[in-house]
Each structure stands twice: as C-alpha cells, then as structure tokens.
Design a protein around this motif. Structure first.
Motif, PDB file in Angstrom:
ATOM      1  N   LEU A 194      48.941  22.919  59.240  1.00 58.60           N
ATOM      2  CA  LEU A 194      49.180  23.515  57.931  1.00 58.60           C
ATOM      3  C   LEU A 194      48.192  22.950  56.929  1.00 58.60           C
ATOM      4  N   ALA A 195      47.366  23.816  56.340  1.00 57.22           N
ATOM      5  CA  ALA A 195      46.430  23.400  55.305  1.00 57.22           C
ATOM      6  C   ALA A 195      47.093  23.498  53.943  1.00 57.22           C
ATOM      7  N   GLY A 196      46.756  22.581  53.047  1.00 56.08           N
ATOM      8  CA  GLY A 196      47.305  22.627  51.700  1.00 56.08           C
ATOM      9  C   GLY A 196      46.937  21.373  50.923  1.00 56.08           C
ATOM     10  N   ASP A 197      46.861  21.505  49.625  1.00 56.23           N
ATOM     11  CA  ASP A 197      46.497  20.386  48.760  1.00 56.23           C
ATOM     12  C   ASP A 197      47.772  19.701  48.276  1.00 56.23           C
ATOM     13  N   TYR A 198      48.372  18.838  49.113  1.00 57.83           N
ATOM     14  CA  TYR A 198      49.673  18.265  48.780  1.00 57.83           C
ATOM     15  C   TYR A 198      49.598  17.259  47.640  1.00 57.83           C
ATOM     16  N   ASN A 199      48.433  16.606  47.445  1.00 58.64           N
ATOM     17  CA  ASN A 199      48.293  15.620  46.366  1.00 58.64           C
ATOM     18  C   ASN A 199      47.562  16.180  45.146  1.00 58.64           C
ATOM     19  N   ARG A 200      47.248  17.466  45.182  1.00 50.01           N
ATOM     20  CA  ARG A 200      46.699  18.197  44.042  1.00 50.01           C
ATOM     21  C   ARG A 200      45.433  17.552  43.472  1.00 50.01           C
ATOM     22  N   ASP A 213      61.206  22.155  43.455  1.00 49.08           N
ATOM     23  CA  ASP A 213      61.982  21.696  42.299  1.00 49.08           C
ATOM     24  C   ASP A 213      61.172  21.716  41.016  1.00 49.08           C
ATOM     25  N   ARG A 214      59.931  22.198  41.082  1.00 52.07           N
ATOM     26  CA  ARG A 214      59.047  22.365  39.930  1.00 52.07           C
ATOM     27  C   ARG A 214      58.911  21.078  39.121  1.00 52.07           C
ATOM     28  N   ASN A 215      58.687  19.986  39.847  1.00 53.64           N
ATOM     29  CA  ASN A 215      58.413  18.714  39.182  1.00 53.64           C
ATOM     30  C   ASN A 215      56.920  18.410  39.120  1.00 53.64           C
ATOM     31  N   GLY A 216      56.105  19.396  39.519  1.00 50.00           N
ATOM     32  CA  GLY A 216      54.668  19.220  39.487  1.00 50.00           C
ATOM     33  C   GLY A 216      54.083  18.619  40.743  1.00 50.00           C
ATOM     34  N   HIS A 217      54.902  18.431  41.799  1.00 47.39           N
ATOM     35  CA  HIS A 217      54.437  17.820  43.040  1.00 47.39           C
ATOM     36  C   HIS A 217      54.874  18.690  44.222  1.00 47.39           C
ATOM     37  N   THR A 218      53.973  18.848  45.179  1.00 44.75           N
ATOM     38  CA  THR A 218      54.182  19.788  46.274  1.00 44.75           C
ATOM     39  C   THR A 218      55.123  19.221  47.324  1.00 44.75           C
ATOM     40  N   ASP A 219      56.094  20.037  47.722  1.00 45.61           N
ATOM     41  CA  ASP A 219      57.091  19.663  48.718  1.00 45.61           C
ATOM     42  C   ASP A 219      56.802  20.378  50.040  1.00 45.61           C
ATOM     43  N   LEU A 220      57.509  19.983  51.099  1.00 49.25           N
ATOM     44  CA  LEU A 220      57.231  20.492  52.444  1.00 49.25           C
ATOM     45  C   LEU A 220      58.529  20.886  53.135  1.00 49.25           C
ATOM     46  N   TYR A 221      58.502  22.069  53.780  1.00 51.68           N
ATOM     47  CA  TYR A 221      59.634  22.496  54.608  1.00 51.68           C
ATOM     48  C   TYR A 221      59.146  22.712  56.023  1.00 51.68           C
ATOM     49  N   CYS A 222      59.900  22.204  57.019  1.00 59.71           N
ATOM     50  CA  CYS A 222      59.554  22.365  58.429  1.00 59.71           C
ATOM     51  C   CYS A 222      60.748  22.911  59.209  1.00 59.71           C
ATOM     52  N   ASP A 259      68.004  18.796  62.196  1.00 59.26           N
ATOM     53  CA  ASP A 259      67.795  20.203  61.884  1.00 59.26           C
ATOM     54  C   ASP A 259      66.539  20.394  61.036  1.00 59.26           C
ATOM     55  N   ASN A 260      66.364  21.571  60.476  1.00 63.19           N
ATOM     56  CA  ASN A 260      65.194  21.869  59.659  1.00 63.19           C
ATOM     57  C   ASN A 260      65.110  20.887  58.487  1.00 63.19           C
ATOM     58  N   GLU A 261      63.876  20.572  58.082  1.00 62.02           N
ATOM     59  CA  GLU A 261      63.657  19.513  57.100  1.00 62.02           C
ATOM     60  C   GLU A 261      63.057  20.059  55.809  1.00 62.02           C
ATOM     61  N   LEU A 262      63.540  19.556  54.673  1.00 63.43           N
ATOM     62  CA  LEU A 262      62.923  19.781  53.377  1.00 63.43           C
ATOM     63  C   LEU A 262      62.555  18.425  52.794  1.00 63.43           C
ATOM     64  N   TRP A 263      61.252  18.181  52.668  1.00 62.19           N
ATOM     65  CA  TRP A 263      60.743  16.902  52.174  1.00 62.19           C
ATOM     66  C   TRP A 263      60.329  17.075  50.708  1.00 62.19           C
ATOM     67  N   LEU A 264      61.066  16.445  49.787  1.00 62.59           N
ATOM     68  CA  LEU A 264      60.747  16.500  48.367  1.00 62.59           C
ATOM     69  C   LEU A 264      59.805  15.355  48.006  1.00 62.59           C
ATOM     70  N   GLN A 265      58.771  15.669  47.230  1.00 61.08           N
ATOM     71  CA  GLN A 265      57.793  14.673  46.794  1.00 61.08           C
ATOM     72  C   GLN A 265      58.061  14.288  45.338  1.00 61.08           C
ATOM     73  N   ASP A 266      58.089  12.977  45.070  1.00 53.37           N
ATOM     74  CA  ASP A 266      58.311  12.520  43.707  1.00 53.37           C
ATOM     75  C   ASP A 266      56.980  12.250  43.006  1.00 53.37           C
ATOM     76  N   GLY A 267      57.067  11.760  41.785  1.00 54.32           N
ATOM     77  CA  GLY A 267      55.875  11.543  40.976  1.00 54.32           C
ATOM     78  C   GLY A 267      54.965  10.455  41.481  1.00 54.32           C
ATOM     79  N   ARG A 268      55.440   9.628  42.413  1.00 55.86           N
ATOM     80  CA  ARG A 268      54.622   8.559  42.981  1.00 55.86           C
ATOM     81  C   ARG A 268      54.050   8.925  44.357  1.00 55.86           C
ATOM     82  N   GLY A 269      54.216  10.184  44.747  1.00 57.98           N
ATOM     83  CA  GLY A 269      53.695  10.612  46.038  1.00 57.98           C
ATOM     84  C   GLY A 269      54.564  10.241  47.212  1.00 57.98           C
ATOM     85  N   ARG A 270      55.813   9.887  46.978  1.00 57.77           N
ATOM     86  CA  ARG A 270      56.728   9.538  48.054  1.00 57.77           C
ATOM     87  C   ARG A 270      57.596  10.752  48.395  1.00 57.77           C
ATOM     88  N   PHE A 271      57.977  10.855  49.687  1.00 56.68           N
ATOM     89  CA  PHE A 271      58.766  11.984  50.160  1.00 56.68           C
ATOM     90  C   PHE A 271      60.137  11.518  50.641  1.00 56.68           C
TER      91      PHE A 271
END
Length: 440
Positions: free
Chosen positions: A60-66, A131-140, A155-167
């Motif tokens: 999966l390509a994407g700019d997760y750290n913007r 969650d529109r916190n300005g940081h990209t999240d991931l679903y698998c 089961d299926n995963e939703l990884w939320l990213q916080d403002g410090r780049g942690r999931f």
C-alpha cells in the motif's frame, strides 16, 4: 558502501519492438511501434527495500507522515513471529527518506498473533484520516484462516495515528472488526457526503461449513462484503441498506472513482478472479446502485485499477484477464467496449495490474503481472503508452510466484516505480522488486 555511497549492480533488460492490436468491439490492426530506448531495472537493493525471499499478500502506497513523499506498507502474509508482539514478519512500514530510498519505521506495531498465540490473517489495507485530527490512519482486513475461525481478538484492524506519529489499534471498539468476514480488499470512500471517510470492506466468498456459527447465528454479522458509515470520527456503523453488494465483491479489487463527474464517490469492485467486475453509482449520498448492466464492463477479470489512460480527464478502467491486459475508456460517464493492450499466452494468465507514468512522458503506462499456476513466475512486462499504442519493456526475472504489483512514486514528483511482490501468499516465497524504467 564506500565513502557514504552505495554501489549496486542493477538488473536491466532491453526491449524489442512489438505490434499490438487494439480491440474496440472488432479487431483492427495498429501500427508497429519502434523499439524504445527505455529499460526496466530492479532497484530494490539500492532503495533499501530488498528483503529475503518471503511470502506476501499486498502493498500500500501512501504518505502516512504527510511529508510530501509516498511511503509504502508491505504485508508479509502468513508469517508468525510471536504471541501478541510487534514483529517485522507480520508487515513492515517503510518510510520514504527522499531520493527514492526507504527505511523501516516501527511506529506501526504490527502483531503477527494475538495474546493466545493465534495467527492474524492480515490482507489488504487503506489509508485515511478517519477522525480528522490531521494525521493519516490505517485500516487492514483479515481473513478467517484456513480453519474458518471467528476472528475475535484477531479481527480487522483500525490503527489511529496521534499527533506524535504513534498508532493504536481500535478496530473492534470502533465497530469495524467484522469477525465473520473473510476480509480481502478495502477502500475508504465518502459515501454519504459528510466530511468523514466511510469504509468499504470486501470479503471473499463464505466457506459453507455446517458447523460454522457465522452461518446460523442471529447475533454474529454475516460473511458478505460491507459498507460502514463513519459516525463523526468516533466510531463506525454498518449500513446494510446502502447498496445491494452481493457475495464477495472486493475480493480482488476495490477502487474509488467518480465515473460520471457528479461530485460523489462511486465504487468499482472485482469479485474472485475470473468473474465480472461491478460498478456502483453513488445516489447522492443515499446509497449505491449497481449500474454495471448499463455499461460495457462485461468481460471477466482477475484484477483492475482506475486510471486516466487516454488523458481526457475521465477515470478509465485497466484490467488483467486470463488471456490479455485491456482497458475500458470512459466517455462522459459511459464505458465503451474493451480495448486491447497485450495478449497473454496460455498457460500463463494476467494476474495483477498497476498504472503510472513510468517513462516521464505524461501518459499513463501499464505494468502487467503474469502468473502460471502457484509454483511458477513468468516474466512480467511494462507497457509504455503513447496515445493508446503500447510498447513492451520486459521486466527482470524474479523467483517465487506472482502475487501483486503496486504503483509507487519514490519522489515528491516524477516517474512512477512499481513495487512487485513475488511470494504468492502461502504457496511460494519470493523476492520484493522495485522496478523503474530508465533510458539506456
């Protein structure tokens, strides 16, 4: 490495001319394209992406750290590296350092198994800021393994990213665990028109096993593909009445597009390999309608992607089928008859496809992955596009078994590379290639 520089002997192959026959309802002879001066190289070692032969599923390509450069997530399918511990065998997130080089980022602590030692059968993923916190999240998505387990705890995963780049993983809590689904491809889509991205989850066909509680339970979710609506960036809710999706839509592909340019996200899905794709039109946020019968998308496919192949601003469909690679052009919201890119000679078949401008001329080119059973890996091809006339660039040989190809932009701008996975799921391990086209 010497003096701060890395010296790598890139593998390259040359090109010969090839004549192709466009097909738009009836066959017509195309002019022969002269041999090109472009060659394909495998630069995975120089890019830092080279790994030992391994089993794979998707990338999966994407700019997760913007930071403006595309990163890449590679899922190494079926590996088990420990009980509820982050492990490099489960999946790897590769951060783009610039100039087409990558380094592993451990910010995403992928688990290969749950706390009870059960394997997480992870498959395809997608990025979005849910969650529109300005940081990209991931679903698998995750499968049910060969034993058809109910996926509680894995089961299926939703990884939320916080403002410090942690999931942190919240899939079950947020209502998108889908414990009975044989998860395959997924896509974030704006289904109802609000600012929060919704979620399509494509599932494989259910295994009809009499003892499976998912077939008989009144409390467990069904096994079919699903649409989940995002509730104010706080959770998701299933929306079964939003469309008539049927069975296993999204097993081989799930693509978001606006095919009729009305400002609403539509969906294009591929069921299992060798089946007819489906086109779903967004009904102004009220649901999705299957409009496939009104189009000419009638041929069976093994994979498909959306791209503007003829540079007219409309999203076209590019396909991989058993005996050829082809395309359907979009003309003001209507898909015409199938066009022809290249044949595939039996017993090989077209298995996966990706697109991007790899030679820098402004046209969308096509990477065609071919396969031959589960234990062979015929050489792939890149098809350079010049006004829908295509010239073949052979791709360096790889071992393993053909699995998946993903378009990747190593720099903030410039040419597309193709990340090629050759470790066909559980069947045979193979290398990861990064294929770039350069001038000889």
């Amino acid at each position: 490495m010497f003096g701060g520089r890395v010296f790598v002997a890139a593998v390259a192959v040359s090109v010969s001319a090839i004549a192709l026959v466009p097909v738009t309802g009836s066959a017509a002879t195309a002019p022969v394209r002269a041999a090109t001066s472009m060659v394909a190289q495998d630069v995975a070692v120089a890019a830092g992406l080279r790994v030992a032969h391994t089993r794979t599923w998707s990338a999966l390509a994407g700019d997760y750290n913007r930071d403006g450069a595309q990163d890449v997530l590679i899922n190494y399918h079926g590996h088990f590296g420990g009980i509820h511990k982050a492990t490099s065998h489960a999946a790897k997130l590769w951060r783009n350092k610039g100039r087409g080089r990558y380094t592993q980022d451990l910010a995403l602590p992928f688990y290969s198994g749950d706390r009870h030692g059960k394997l997480i059968d992870r498959h395809n993923c997608d990025w979005a800021d849910v969650d529109r916190n300005g940081h990209t999240d991931l679903y698998c998505a995750a499968g049910r393994t060969e034993s058809n387990v109910i996926k509680r705890g894995r089961d299926n995963e939703l990884w939320l990213q916080d403002g410090r780049g942690r999931f942190r993983e919240v899939g079950t809590v947020w209502g998108v665990g889908d414990v009975c689904g044989r998860g395959r491809d997924v896509a974030f889509v704006h289904a109802n028109g609000d600012q929060y991205p919704d979620l399509f989850v494509g599932n494989d066909l259910p295994r009809r096993i009499a003892s499976d509680p998912c077939n008989t339970s009144t409390t467990l979710p069904d096994e079919e593909s699903k649409l989940f609506l995002n509730v104010r960036g706080e959770r998701f809710r299933p929306a079964p009445g939003y469309w008539d999706y049927g069975g296993s839509q999204g097993d081989r592909c799930a693509e978001v597009l606006d095919f009729n340019n009305d400002g609403w996200d539509d969906l294009f899905t591929c069921p299992r390999a060798g089946m007819t794709p489906r086109l779903y039109q967004n009904q102004a946020g009220a649901g999705f309608a299957d409009v496939t019968p009104a189009s000419m998308l009638a041929q069976t496919v093994n994979d498909a992607v959306i791209a503007d192949l003829d540079s007219d601003g409309d999203p076209d469909v590019v396909t991989a089928s058993d005996n050829h690679f082809g395309y359907y052009l979009n003309d003001n919201g209507q898909y015409g008859g199938e066009g022809f890119i290249a044949p595939v000679a039996a017993p090989r078949r077209g298995w996966s496809v990706a697109t991007g401008d790899t030679d820098g001329d402004g046209d969308v080119d096509v990477y065609g992955m071919v396969e031959k059973g589960l234990y062979a890996n015929p050489d792939d091809s890149i098809w350079l596009n010049d006004g829908l006339t295509f010239t073949r660039v052979p791709v360096p040989h790889a071992g393993g078994a053909a699995d998946d190809v993903t378009a990747l932009r190593p720099g903030r701008t410039g040419r597309t590379s193709f990340l090629v996975q050759n470790g066909r799921k559980r069947f045979r391990s193979g290398p990861v290639q990064l294929i770039r086209v350069v001038r000889r």
